[in-house]
Design a protein around this motif. Sequence first.
Motif, PDB file in Angstrom:
ATOM      1  N   ARG A 150       1.773   2.930 -44.444  1.00 44.28           N
ATOM      2  CA  ARG A 150       1.126   3.637 -45.547  1.00 44.28           C
ATOM      3  C   ARG A 150       0.907   5.095 -45.169  1.00 44.28           C
ATOM      4  NH1 ARG A 150      -4.249   1.930 -45.562  1.00 44.28           N
ATOM      5  NH2 ARG A 150      -4.798   3.920 -44.623  1.00 44.28           N
ATOM      6  N   GLN A 162       0.746   5.779 -50.374  1.00 43.19           N
ATOM      7  CA  GLN A 162       1.992   5.148 -50.782  1.00 43.19           C
ATOM      8  C   GLN A 162       2.606   4.408 -49.589  1.00 43.19           C
ATOM      9  OE1 GLN A 162       1.712   8.675 -51.524  1.00 43.19           O
ATOM     10  NE2 GLN A 162       0.821   8.174 -53.506  1.00 43.19           N
ATOM     11  N   VAL A 178       6.813   1.634 -55.496  1.00 49.78           N
ATOM     12  CA  VAL A 178       5.506   1.308 -56.083  1.00 49.78           C
ATOM     13  C   VAL A 178       4.653   2.569 -55.997  1.00 49.78           C
ATOM     14  CG1 VAL A 178       5.544  -1.168 -55.611  1.00 49.78           C
ATOM     15  CG2 VAL A 178       4.714   0.392 -53.859  1.00 49.78           C
ATOM     16  N   ARG A 180       1.458   3.124 -55.461  1.00 54.18           N
ATOM     17  CA  ARG A 180       0.471   3.157 -54.383  1.00 54.18           C
ATOM     18  C   ARG A 180       0.391   1.782 -53.739  1.00 54.18           C
ATOM     19  NH1 ARG A 180      -5.147   4.234 -57.512  1.00 54.18           N
ATOM     20  NH2 ARG A 180      -5.957   3.965 -55.405  1.00 54.18           N
ATOM     21  N   GLY A 181      -0.066   1.728 -52.491  1.00 54.37           N
ATOM     22  CA  GLY A 181      -0.099   0.427 -51.843  1.00 54.37           C
ATOM     23  C   GLY A 181      -0.767   0.476 -50.489  1.00 54.37           C
ATOM     24  N   ASN A 196      -1.502  -4.927 -51.605  1.00 54.05           N
ATOM     25  CA  ASN A 196      -2.759  -4.403 -52.135  1.00 54.05           C
ATOM     26  C   ASN A 196      -2.544  -2.972 -52.592  1.00 54.05           C
ATOM     27  OD1 ASN A 196      -4.046  -6.766 -51.395  1.00 54.05           O
ATOM     28  ND2 ASN A 196      -4.800  -5.945 -49.466  1.00 54.05           N
ATOM     29  N   ARG A 197      -3.187  -2.605 -53.671  1.00 54.91           N
ATOM     30  CA  ARG A 197      -3.084  -1.229 -54.151  1.00 54.91           C
ATOM     31  C   ARG A 197      -4.142  -0.330 -53.511  1.00 54.91           C
ATOM     32  NH1 ARG A 197      -4.412  -0.153 -58.834  1.00 54.91           N
ATOM     33  NH2 ARG A 197      -2.930   1.500 -59.345  1.00 54.91           N
TER      34      ARG A 197
END
Length: 207
Positions: A150, A162, A178, A180-181, A196-197
């Motif tokens: 991340r 991200q 995606v 965000r994560g 998970n966001r």
Amino acid sequence: MTLFFFTMRILSRFLILLFPITCGLLPIASAQKLPDTTRLLRFPTTNGAQIVFCYAGELYTVGKEGGIGRRLSSGPGYTSFPHFSADGTQLAFTSQYDGNTEVYVMPGEGGTPKRLTTSATLHRDDISDRMGPNNPVMTWENTKPLVVFRSRMHSFNDFIGQLFTVGIDAELPQQMPVPRGDFASFSPDDSKMAFNRVFREFRTWKH
């Protein structure tokens, strides 16, 4: 006034008598053995044979049957977020060996770490940051030797990160599709990803 001085004389004599008794008890109290306790062990990962975990900013390994932990990392800064590759031979982790908080990889049994990422700090490398450090390793893909981590390299908002992938040959990281994560896990064929966001792995831990 006479009563006051009389009371103070009685109290002082009591304290004089109590002082040697108290001093005599202090060595007894200090000699008592404290219980053996293990502090906060975090971010465990396993390849089926060994377990690697973070303790006090360093990585340790121990067999899955238990035993005495062996230290894997050594260097300046904080080291955490270990994750075994799908075949269990490589260990990716996040460390501050060169100043910045970056992604590294080394053999699963330990060895010389190899740096995979190079990024700007943006004042986000402090482990005490309320949202945690930058570039924590989240997982590996299963079918390709890609480390997922991340990063907030594309965001000025500390609450938004991200997911990126980087190979063990240290090519440029690629952002995953995606917005965000955080923590993620892949299906065996990498066709699906659960993630998970929002990240809170440092936000709510205390003492």
